[in-house]
Scaffold this motif. Structure first.
Motif: not given
Length: 57
Positions: A43-44, A54, A46-51, A8, A40
């Motif tokens: 953002n990808n 969680s 960031r999504r991986v880090q969020a997953r 990230l 892009r």
């Protein structure tokens, strides 16, 4: 191997540096194709880090 946090930070730094140094992005205030690709990737990441975050909860 990079952690999601490392990825990230690296993608964010690459995007911000490009936005500062690219004539089209910086002077014309119009994002170029490279800028869109770097955003892009950020953002990808960031999504991986969020997953990953969680999944630890």
């Amino acid at each position: 191997m990079h952690t999601p946090e490392d990825a990230l930070q690296e993608t964010r730094a690459a995007y911000e540096e490009h936005a500062r140094t690219c004539r089209q992005c910086h002077v014309d205030m119009s994002p170029c194709a490279v800028s869109k690709l770097l955003l892009r990737a950020y953002n990808n990441a960031r999504r991986v880090q969020a997953r990953a975050g969680s999944a630890l909860r």
